[in-house]
Design an enzyme around this catalytic site. Structure first.
Site, PDB file in Angstrom:
ATOM      1  N   MET A   1       0.932  -1.363   0.078  1.00 41.04           N
ATOM      2  CA  MET A   1       0.096   0.038   0.013  1.00 41.04           C
ATOM      3  C   MET A   1       0.778   1.259  -0.076  1.00 41.04           C
ATOM      4  SD  MET A   1      -1.492   0.081   4.039  1.00 41.04           S
ATOM      5  CE  MET A   1      -1.776   1.814   4.081  1.00 41.04           C
ATOM      6  N   CYS A   2       0.338   2.478  -0.708  1.00 42.26           N
ATOM      7  CA  CYS A   2       1.096   3.514  -0.704  1.00 42.26           C
ATOM      8  C   CYS A   2       0.793   3.968   1.154  1.00 42.26           C
ATOM      9  CB  CYS A   2       0.259   4.598  -1.233  1.00 42.26           C
ATOM     10  SG  CYS A   2       0.390   4.182  -3.273  1.00 42.26           S
ATOM     11  N   ARG A   3       1.536   4.832   1.387  1.00 38.33           N
ATOM     12  CA  ARG A   3       1.345   5.472   2.875  1.00 38.33           C
ATOM     13  C   ARG A   3       1.374   6.862   2.708  1.00 38.33           C
ATOM     14  NH1 ARG A   3       2.816   0.351   3.959  1.00 38.33           N
ATOM     15  NH2 ARG A   3       2.383  -0.424   5.964  1.00 38.33           N
TER      16      ARG A   3
END
Length: 339
Positions: free
Chosen positions: A1-3
């Site tokens: 996932m992007c954060r």
């Protein structure tokens, strides 16, 4: 996932205290696969971005944010490390990327800006190619020309800009940003509905004008949890032990600092509150923090038992769900082996 990460404070903070020094900073989250649940793409190595506003207004520099992006892995960028030690700001957006839509390029790195506004996104618009042309058709020519990349995130920003009373205004009230965010989500849901798309979209959107912040934890589903999002507030955020161990201190009832993050930056569970699914967070210029339910066809009121049974399986499968991290094991925590 992007954060993603948001910092808003009454005093400026060095970028390094958020991006590089904490043991569980978003850069370390991107690098250390032991902290991840996204098994499809175990490392966020598809670029990063950080945006900030000047601590003191300078007429020559203007009021727009400054943004630094790179397609190199954040943990291996010496320029970021050097800048983070020399830049302080009262409002910071940070983002590390694992590509889910759009090519690997500077144009596709979050955050983006337009005038005073800055935007980033964690999630994904389901089957975006099916609605892309109709979304573009809603945009006036000047907003259409703003988009340089090819991500669903940046086109969502363009849609947001098109729904503002004046995208080039010098000032935006929290109410205007809040209502425009509601309208943006509603428009994306309408486009998906008209296209017959049934897969949920994950819309953790963040926008700021340098004074107010609006962030959402949202999914177009009544049964699933949205991508993870937490907040923390207090009077100071500081390192309390060597090795990048930070905590949020609360010396009184004031909120001098508000942090919003996809995954907590500290191992102190008391520091962080999980934002409920389909909720909007608004931080006003005076540091008031408001949690507002996003009431639409996907809203489940707290009084409904179904609100307790949303499942994180969809967000986890997409790689957008991060539970609270557990503290790393120490020698004292490790059981001794029996000879």
């Amino acid at each position: 996932m992007c954060r993603l990460l948001i910092y808003k404070g009454t005093r400026p903070i060095k970028l390094s205290h958020l991006l590089t020094r904490p043991a569980h900073s978003i850069i370390n989250q991107a690098f250390d696969s032991r902290l991840r649940v996204d098994l499809r793409r175990p490392i966020n190595g598809d670029g990063f971005g950080v945006g900030w506003y000047d601590s003191v207004y300078d007429e020559e520099l203007g009021s727009q944010p400054c943004i630094f992006t790179s397609v190199t892995p954040a943990w291996n960028n010496e320029n970021l490390t050097r800048l983070a030690e020399k830049i302080k700001s009262p409002l910071i957006f940070g983002h590390v990327r694992a590509t889910t839509a759009g090519s690997l390029s500077l144009d596709n790195c979050h955050p983006w800006k337009h005038g005073k506004l800055m935007w980033m996104h964690n999630g994904g618009i389901a089957e975006f190619q099916k609605i892309k042309r109709k979304l573009q058709a809603r945009l006036p020519d000047d907003i259409f020309a703003v988009v340089q990349g090819n991500t669903d995130s940046e086109w969502s920003f363009a849609l947001f800009l098109s729904l503002l009373p004046d995208a080039n205004a010098r000032q935006f009230s929290p109410t205007v940003l809040r209502e425009t965010m509601f309208a943006t989500i509603a428009a994306l849901n309408e486009l998906a509905r008209d296209a017959g798309i049934t897969e949920p979209s994950l819309m953790n959107f963040c926008v700021t004008d340098g004074e107010s912040v609006v962030a959402t934890r949202y999914i177009s589903s009544k049964h699933d949890e949205a991508a993870s999002l937490y907040f923390s507030s207090g009077t100071s955020f500081q390192e309390y032990a060597p090795g990048g161990h930070y905590k949020m201190s609360k010396l009184d009832k004031r909120e001098n600092i508000i942090l919003i993050a996809s995954e907590p930056l500290t191992f102190e569970k008391a520091d962080w509150m999980e934002i409920k699914t389909n909720t909007m967070i608004v931080i006003t210029p005076k540091m008031n923090l408001l949690q507002i339910p996003i009431v639409d066809e996907f809203y489940v009121p707290p009084s409904d038992p179904a609100s307790l049974h949303r499942t994180s399986a969809f967000a986890a499968q997409k790689g957008f769900f991060a539970p609270r991290p557990s503290p790393p094991l120490t020698r004292a925590d490790t059981p001794e082996k029996t000879p």
